[in-house]
Design a protein around this motif. Sequence first.
Motif, PDB file in Angstrom:
ATOM      1  N   TYR A  73      -4.030   3.573   2.726  1.00  0.00           N
ATOM      2  CA  TYR A  73      -2.703   4.179   2.651  1.00  0.00           C
ATOM      3  C   TYR A  73      -2.502   4.957   1.353  1.00  0.00           C
ATOM      4  O   TYR A  73      -1.722   5.895   1.317  1.00  0.00           O
ATOM      5  CB  TYR A  73      -1.617   3.118   2.797  1.00  0.00           C
ATOM      6  CG  TYR A  73      -1.780   2.282   4.050  1.00  0.00           C
ATOM      7  CD1 TYR A  73      -1.955   2.889   5.291  1.00  0.00           C
ATOM      8  CD2 TYR A  73      -1.777   0.907   3.995  1.00  0.00           C
ATOM      9  CE1 TYR A  73      -2.113   2.133   6.441  1.00  0.00           C
ATOM     10  CE2 TYR A  73      -1.930   0.144   5.144  1.00  0.00           C
ATOM     11  CZ  TYR A  73      -2.095   0.761   6.357  1.00  0.00           C
ATOM     12  OH  TYR A  73      -2.255   0.010   7.488  1.00  0.00           O
ATOM     13  N   GLN A  74      -3.229   4.576   0.309  1.00  0.00           N
ATOM     14  CA  GLN A  74      -3.124   5.283  -0.967  1.00  0.00           C
ATOM     15  C   GLN A  74      -4.194   6.358  -1.127  1.00  0.00           C
ATOM     16  O   GLN A  74      -3.916   7.437  -1.647  1.00  0.00           O
ATOM     17  CB  GLN A  74      -3.253   4.295  -2.147  1.00  0.00           C
ATOM     18  CG  GLN A  74      -2.178   3.248  -2.227  1.00  0.00           C
ATOM     19  CD  GLN A  74      -2.469   2.032  -1.364  1.00  0.00           C
ATOM     20  OE1 GLN A  74      -3.589   1.795  -0.920  1.00  0.00           O
ATOM     21  NE2 GLN A  74      -1.436   1.248  -1.085  1.00  0.00           N
ATOM     22  N   ASN A  75      -5.405   6.056  -0.708  1.00  0.00           N
ATOM     23  CA  ASN A  75      -6.540   6.930  -1.023  1.00  0.00           C
ATOM     24  C   ASN A  75      -6.990   7.842   0.113  1.00  0.00           C
ATOM     25  O   ASN A  75      -7.430   8.960  -0.141  1.00  0.00           O
ATOM     26  CB  ASN A  75      -7.733   6.087  -1.471  1.00  0.00           C
ATOM     27  CG  ASN A  75      -7.428   5.288  -2.713  1.00  0.00           C
ATOM     28  OD1 ASN A  75      -6.642   5.696  -3.557  1.00  0.00           O
ATOM     29  ND2 ASN A  75      -8.046   4.114  -2.833  1.00  0.00           N
ATOM     30  N   LEU A  76      -6.912   7.381   1.334  1.00  0.00           N
ATOM     31  CA  LEU A  76      -7.482   8.132   2.446  1.00  0.00           C
ATOM     32  C   LEU A  76      -6.436   8.913   3.246  1.00  0.00           C
ATOM     33  O   LEU A  76      -6.545  10.128   3.405  1.00  0.00           O
ATOM     34  CB  LEU A  76      -8.246   7.182   3.374  1.00  0.00           C
ATOM     35  CG  LEU A  76      -8.933   7.801   4.579  1.00  0.00           C
ATOM     36  CD1 LEU A  76      -9.995   8.799   4.134  1.00  0.00           C
ATOM     37  CD2 LEU A  76      -9.559   6.723   5.452  1.00  0.00           C
ATOM     38  N   TYR A  77      -5.432   8.215   3.761  1.00  0.00           N
ATOM     39  CA  TYR A  77      -4.471   8.850   4.666  1.00  0.00           C
ATOM     40  C   TYR A  77      -3.763  10.068   4.071  1.00  0.00           C
ATOM     41  O   TYR A  77      -3.558  11.053   4.775  1.00  0.00           O
ATOM     42  CB  TYR A  77      -3.453   7.833   5.160  1.00  0.00           C
ATOM     43  CG  TYR A  77      -4.003   6.829   6.170  1.00  0.00           C
ATOM     44  CD1 TYR A  77      -5.364   6.569   6.281  1.00  0.00           C
ATOM     45  CD2 TYR A  77      -3.161   6.139   7.001  1.00  0.00           C
ATOM     46  CE1 TYR A  77      -5.845   5.657   7.188  1.00  0.00           C
ATOM     47  CE2 TYR A  77      -3.633   5.213   7.917  1.00  0.00           C
ATOM     48  CZ  TYR A  77      -4.979   4.981   8.010  1.00  0.00           C
ATOM     49  OH  TYR A  77      -5.459   4.090   8.909  1.00  0.00           O
ATOM     50  N   PRO A  78      -3.385  10.060   2.777  1.00  0.00           N
ATOM     51  CA  PRO A  78      -2.725  11.252   2.224  1.00  0.00           C
ATOM     52  C   PRO A  78      -3.613  12.501   2.225  1.00  0.00           C
ATOM     53  O   PRO A  78      -3.109  13.621   2.206  1.00  0.00           O
ATOM     54  CB  PRO A  78      -2.379  10.839   0.791  1.00  0.00           C
ATOM     55  CG  PRO A  78      -2.331   9.353   0.822  1.00  0.00           C
ATOM     56  CD  PRO A  78      -3.372   8.951   1.831  1.00  0.00           C
ATOM     57  N   GLN A  79      -4.923  12.296   2.286  1.00  0.00           N
ATOM     58  CA  GLN A  79      -5.846  13.431   2.262  1.00  0.00           C
ATOM     59  C   GLN A  79      -5.922  14.164   3.604  1.00  0.00           C
ATOM     60  O   GLN A  79      -6.348  15.314   3.653  1.00  0.00           O
ATOM     61  CB  GLN A  79      -7.249  12.958   1.867  1.00  0.00           C
ATOM     62  CG  GLN A  79      -7.330  12.465   0.445  1.00  0.00           C
ATOM     63  CD  GLN A  79      -8.738  12.075   0.072  1.00  0.00           C
ATOM     64  OE1 GLN A  79      -9.694  12.736   0.445  1.00  0.00           O
ATOM     65  NE2 GLN A  79      -8.863  10.983  -0.666  1.00  0.00           N
ATOM     66  N   PHE A  80      -5.524  13.523   4.691  1.00  0.00           N
ATOM     67  CA  PHE A  80      -5.655  14.137   6.008  1.00  0.00           C
ATOM     68  C   PHE A  80      -4.850  15.422   6.128  1.00  0.00           C
ATOM     69  O   PHE A  80      -5.326  16.408   6.676  1.00  0.00           O
ATOM     70  CB  PHE A  80      -5.239  13.167   7.113  1.00  0.00           C
ATOM     71  CG  PHE A  80      -6.119  11.946   7.249  1.00  0.00           C
ATOM     72  CD1 PHE A  80      -7.423  11.937   6.796  1.00  0.00           C
ATOM     73  CD2 PHE A  80      -5.621  10.806   7.843  1.00  0.00           C
ATOM     74  CE1 PHE A  80      -8.217  10.814   6.925  1.00  0.00           C
ATOM     75  CE2 PHE A  80      -6.414   9.682   7.985  1.00  0.00           C
ATOM     76  CZ  PHE A  80      -7.715   9.682   7.527  1.00  0.00           C
TER      77      PHE A  80
END
Length: 133
Positions: free
Chosen positions: A104-111
Motif C-alpha cells: 500500500y505504501q511502495n507498490l500500489y501508488p506506482q500503478f
Amino acid sequence: MKDRYQIIYNRPQAKDIVNDNSIIYDLNELAWLKEKHPEVLYLGDMYSENKIEAKNFNHFQLCVYANCENFISIHGGTATLASYFQGKNLIFSKKGPEHYFKCYQNLYPQFSGAAIYHAKTESSLLKYVSDLF
C-alpha cells in the motif's frame, strides 16, 4: 456519501472472474443491498445490461473504473485493480501479505499515481471516509 456520489458496488461473482483457487464466499448481500439502498448500483446488474458492449466482465469493469475518481476497496484483487486508476483508493485491510510487503505504501501508488489510503480498522475506515469524501 450517497448525497454526493453515485455509489457502485462491485463484488464479482465466481462466474465473472478467473478461477485462481481462492474461495469465493456467498455473502447473500445483494438482496439486502437492493432493498435497503436502492440508490446503489450493482456492477453485476450494469454488466447484465452491458450498454457499452464490453467483451467480458473484466473489460466492463475496466471501463467503469476508468470513469471513477474515488474507490473504497478491500485488500486483494479489487484493491489492486482500483489502484491502476488515478484518484483516491481507500483500502480496508486488517492483515495479509500486502502488509508485510508494504504494497500500500511502495507498490500500489506506482500503478497510476493514485493516492492510496490504508485503513486497518473499522474506525479508521470511517475516519478516512469522513476526511476524504
